[in-house]
Design a protein around this motif. Structure first.
Motif, short mmCIF file in Angstrom:
data_model
loop_
_atom_site.label_atom_id
_atom_site.label_comp_id
_atom_site.label_asym_id
_atom_site.label_seq_id
_atom_site.Cartn_x
_atom_site.Cartn_y
_atom_site.Cartn_z
N PRO A 1 75.62 13.50 88.70
CA PRO A 1 75.29 12.09 88.46
C PRO A 1 74.79 11.88 87.04
O PRO A 1 74.13 12.76 86.46
N ASP A 2 75.10 10.74 86.47
CA ASP A 2 74.59 10.42 85.13
C ASP A 2 73.07 10.50 85.09
O ASP A 2 72.48 10.91 84.08
N SER A 3 72.43 10.12 86.21
CA SER A 3 70.97 10.13 86.24
C SER A 3 70.41 11.54 86.06
O SER A 3 69.38 11.74 85.41
N GLU A 4 71.10 12.54 86.62
CA GLU A 4 70.63 13.91 86.49
C GLU A 4 70.85 14.44 85.08
O GLU A 4 70.01 15.16 84.53
N ALA A 5 71.99 14.09 84.49
CA ALA A 5 72.26 14.52 83.12
C ALA A 5 71.28 13.89 82.14
O ALA A 5 70.75 14.57 81.25
N THR A 6 71.00 12.60 82.33
CA THR A 6 70.06 11.94 81.42
C THR A 6 68.63 12.45 81.63
O THR A 6 67.85 12.53 80.69
N LYS A 7 68.29 12.84 82.87
CA LYS A 7 66.96 13.41 83.12
C LYS A 7 66.79 14.71 82.35
O LYS A 7 65.73 14.96 81.75
N ALA A 8 67.83 15.55 82.34
CA ALA A 8 67.77 16.80 81.59
C ALA A 8 67.65 16.52 80.10
O ALA A 8 66.87 17.17 79.39
N ALA A 9 68.43 15.54 79.63
CA ALA A 9 68.34 15.17 78.21
C ALA A 9 66.95 14.66 77.86
O ALA A 9 66.41 14.95 76.78
N GLU A 10 66.34 13.90 78.79
CA GLU A 10 64.99 13.39 78.56
C GLU A 10 63.98 14.53 78.44
O GLU A 10 63.06 14.47 77.63
N GLN A 11 64.15 15.57 79.25
CA GLN A 11 63.25 16.72 79.17
C GLN A 11 63.36 17.40 77.81
O GLN A 11 62.37 17.88 77.26
N CYS A 12 64.59 17.44 77.27
CA CYS A 12 64.79 18.01 75.95
C CYS A 12 64.23 17.08 74.86
O CYS A 12 63.66 17.53 73.87
N LEU A 13 64.38 15.77 75.08
CA LEU A 13 63.80 14.80 74.15
C LEU A 13 62.28 14.94 74.12
O LEU A 13 61.65 14.81 73.06
N LYS A 14 61.67 15.19 75.28
CA LYS A 14 60.22 15.37 75.35
C LYS A 14 59.80 16.59 74.54
O LYS A 14 58.76 16.58 73.89
N PHE A 15 60.62 17.65 74.62
CA PHE A 15 60.32 18.83 73.80
C PHE A 15 60.37 18.46 72.32
O PHE A 15 59.49 18.83 71.54
N LEU A 16 61.40 17.72 71.93
CA LEU A 16 61.55 17.33 70.53
C LEU A 16 60.37 16.48 70.08
O LEU A 16 59.79 16.71 69.00
N GLU A 17 59.98 15.51 70.89
CA GLU A 17 58.84 14.66 70.55
C GLU A 17 57.56 15.48 70.40
O GLU A 17 56.77 15.27 69.46
N ALA A 18 57.35 16.42 71.33
CA ALA A 18 56.14 17.24 71.29
C ALA A 18 56.13 18.12 70.04
O ALA A 18 55.07 18.35 69.43
N ALA A 19 57.30 18.62 69.64
CA ALA A 19 57.37 19.44 68.43
C ALA A 19 57.12 18.62 67.18
O ALA A 19 56.36 19.03 66.29
N VAL A 20 57.73 17.44 67.11
CA VAL A 20 57.62 16.60 65.92
C VAL A 20 56.19 16.10 65.72
O VAL A 20 55.67 16.07 64.60
N THR A 21 55.54 15.71 66.80
CA THR A 21 54.18 15.16 66.70
C THR A 21 53.12 16.24 66.57
O THR A 21 51.96 15.94 66.29
N GLY A 22 53.49 17.51 66.78
CA GLY A 22 52.52 18.59 66.70
C GLY A 22 51.82 18.89 68.00
O GLY A 22 51.02 19.83 68.07
N LYS A 23 52.12 18.13 69.07
CA LYS A 23 51.47 18.37 70.35
C LYS A 23 51.85 19.74 70.91
O LYS A 23 51.05 20.39 71.58
N LEU A 24 53.09 20.18 70.63
CA LEU A 24 53.55 21.47 71.15
C LEU A 24 52.73 22.61 70.57
O LEU A 24 52.20 23.45 71.30
N THR A 25 52.62 22.65 69.25
CA THR A 25 51.91 23.76 68.60
C THR A 25 50.41 23.70 68.85
O THR A 25 49.72 24.72 68.81
N THR A 26 49.89 22.51 69.11
CA THR A 26 48.46 22.38 69.41
C THR A 26 48.14 22.94 70.79
O THR A 26 47.06 23.50 71.01
N ALA A 27 49.12 22.82 71.71
CA ALA A 27 48.85 23.17 73.11
C ALA A 27 49.16 24.62 73.46
O ALA A 27 48.77 25.08 74.52
#
Length: 594
Positions: free
Chosen positions: A98-124
């Motif tokens: 389903p498109d919903s499952e593919a976009t959910k996976a993409a969103e999880q990757c987007l969350k990783f990207l956001e966390a890396a860009v904002t520095g939240k990833l390396t802080t945590a």
């Protein structure tokens, strides 16, 4: 081969990779094996750069959204970033996703990207975590990125393969799905450019006026046209290296004599570009014709469009405009010769494209060595692979000189299920070697792990340069067996490293371990014994496991605060690892001469 048969074959390749890398109860996850297979294919076909496996799956903070990443690729200029997230089921029948499952996976990757860009990833996370180093790399490089793509990789069939781009910290992120059907089209035909369709009515607002000459033979049709400079820039921006896949040369630089002239004409006399420039040569697998506003013939679209001559012109237009936004490309027209291929035989088509490239290129000299697939070394190696049997007298290795030829062999000769099983037993996918594989194995054994770490394409270019210089003799049976033995060694090291619990940078550990092995005992190790055994003794494997741990420590220590995968590309890295204390070979290894 049908799509469902291809799915079964892909699953068998994943299962084979998992079982090959199982050592002492440790194993490679099927999801990561599938990821590795797909992204390496994408790299070989020019869809992405030098990809790396990096599995990250966690919540940041602990009760926050789920982040997921399975791999990444960064362009050489650090201006393009690809991220991969995988949904693998290990299916035997075609199932939809389903498109919903593919976009959910993409969103999880987007969350990783956001966390890396904002520095939240390396802080945590802890600095010793390999996600930490990559998070810093993404954060520091983000401002300079011109293109960001997230690919969802899946063995199911997607309804939608391209989703609406998302915005992350002011940059647009493209979302694409590489599903089993898209992968099937790439692998079964061996021509990933089939998906590349340029619609000139959309890009230019009208068909390209042309003189179209239907072919008098069965090989090709012919057209002459002129492409607006702005349209060519947009096409290159969208497709990048994929547009130049069939080109025998890469973009050299803007400092070369010819490219400097292109740059100066664009800046100083754009209206004279068509008069000064020799133009470009395009090939395509199909063309659509339409009428222009004045009723004359025009090219509406080209399917599988490739620039076989004029890569310098195309890239110069793109990079000059990016560096000098004030340049007016609306005044630029690029003359173009279009060849629409009719060939249905992949080998015949490859030969024709090679000849077109050879004779069309004149702006910068083209060496015969650039036409790699048709170079005598590779042709002879392919012949040796077809005629040289393993010590058991039945099995063989397969040298894939032309992309997709292994699958073509299975489809052509595997006419019955029994015959297909026999072929896979005789020449399993684990004994298939591509041109870039061969270059990697040989360069690592030759003590050039820093070149291997540059990525498959750049390393292959260096390997081809050595062939052109005559430093590698034409292969005979003895040389072929030595090359296969080097391949067996590298694959064995790869399997040991994959099962050794190393969280990242395994490709660098592989290359440096093989190079260290060669440096320490290369003059004593019998490649003939490796060929005869078609594997390594337990004693040699045990020492390699110790050696890999020491190499990993040396890489990390010498890298300091630098990312290991970037440090590993430097000559200084190989110097540092060579100077490190590495475990000597213990007595009793059968492959070593006393």
């Amino acid at each position: 081969m049908t799509l469902e048969e291809f799915l079964v074959q892909t699953r068998s390749e994943v299962d084979a990779m998992v079982s090959e890398r199982m050592v002492d109860g440790a194993y490679l996850r099927a999801e990561l094996a599938f990821t590795d297979i797909v992204i390496q294919h994408m790299a070989e076909t020019g869809m992405t750069f030098d990809p790396q496996i990096l599995h990250i799956e966690r919540r940041i903070p602990a009760n926050g959204p789920r982040l997921k990443l399975n791999g990444y690729a960064v362009s050489d200029d650090a201006d393009q970033l690809d991220l991969y997230v995988t949904l693998y089921e290990g299916l035997d029948t075609i199932q939809p996703i389903p498109d919903s499952e593919a976009t959910k996976a993409a969103e999880q990757c987007l969350k990783f990207l956001e966390a890396a860009v904002t520095g939240k990833l390396t802080t945590a996370i802890d600095p010793s975590d390999d996600a930490y180093a990559f998070g810093l790399t993404v954060r520091d490089a983000y401002d300079g990125l011109d293109q960001i793509r997230i690919y969802v990789l899946t063995d199911r069939q997607a309804k939608t393969r391209v989703f609406k781009p998302r915005d992350v910290a002011g940059k647009s992120v493209r979302l694409e799905v590489m599903d089993i059907e898209r992968l099937y089209r790439h692998w079964s035909e061996g021509k990933p450019r089939d998906e590349l369709v340029v619609n000139f009515e959309e890009v230019c607002g009208t068909p390209l006026p042309c003189v179209y000459v239907p072919g008098e033979n069965e090989e090709y049709d012919y057209a002459l046209t002129a492409i607006p400079g702005q349209a060519l820039r947009q096409i290159y921006e969208k497709y990048g290296a994929r547009l130049l896949e069939a080109n025998v040369r890469s973009f050299l630089s803007q400092t070369g004599k010819v490219n400097k002239g292109i740059r100066d004409t664009l800046r100083d006399a754009p209206e004279r570009f068509m008069a000064y420039n020799n133009g470009i040569v395009l090939i395509a697998d199909g063309a659509g014709l339409a009428r222009t506003a004045d009723g004359s013939a025009g090219i509406a679209w080209l399917k599988g469009m490739q620039v076989v001559n004029g890569g310098q012109t195309t890239a110069s237009i793109y990079f000059t405009k990016r560096k000098h936004p004030e340049i007016d490309l609306t005044r630029v027209r690029v003359p173009a010769k279009v060849i629409v291929l009719h060939a249905h035989d992949p080998e015949a088509e490859e030969a024709l494209v090679g000849d077109i490239s050879r004779y069309a290129n004149s702006q910068n000299a083209v060496k015969v060595s650039d036409l790699s697939a048709n170079k005598p070394f590779h042709v002879e190696l392919e012949k040796l692979a077809l005629s040289t049997y393993l010590p058991d007298g039945t099995g063989r290795w397969f040298y894939e000189r032309a992309a997709g030829s292994y699958n073509v062999l299975l489809a052509r000769e595997g006419t019955t299920p029994a015959r297909l099983r026999q072929l896979r037993d005789t020449i399993p996918a684990s004994r298939k070697i591509t041109k870039t594989d061969l270059a990697k194995y040989a360069q690592a054994w030759a003590g050039r792990p820093q070149l291997v770490s540059l990525g498959s394409q750049k390393n292959f270019e260096r390997f081809m340069a050595d062939l052109a210089n005559g430093s590698t003799p034409a292969p005979d049976v003895v040389a072929y067996k030595r090359l296969i033995a080097q391949s067996i060694l590298f694959k064995a090291v790869h399997k040991i490293v994959q099962s050794g619990g190393y969280p990242a940078f395994r490709a660098n550990i592989d290359a440096y371990t093989v190079a260290s092995l060669s440096r320490l005992v290369g003059d004593r190790l019998s490649l003939e014994a490796v060929w005869q055994r078609q594997g390594l003794s337990p004693e040699l494997s045990a020492w390699i496991a110790d050696l890999a741990r020491a190499v990993d420590a040396a890489l990390r220590t010498s890298a300091g605060a630098r990312m290991v995968s970037e440090w590993a590309k430097k000559d200084e890295c190989w110097t540092a690892v060579s100077a490190a204390r590495l475990p000597a070979a213990p007595p009793g290894i059968p492959e070593l001469a006393r």
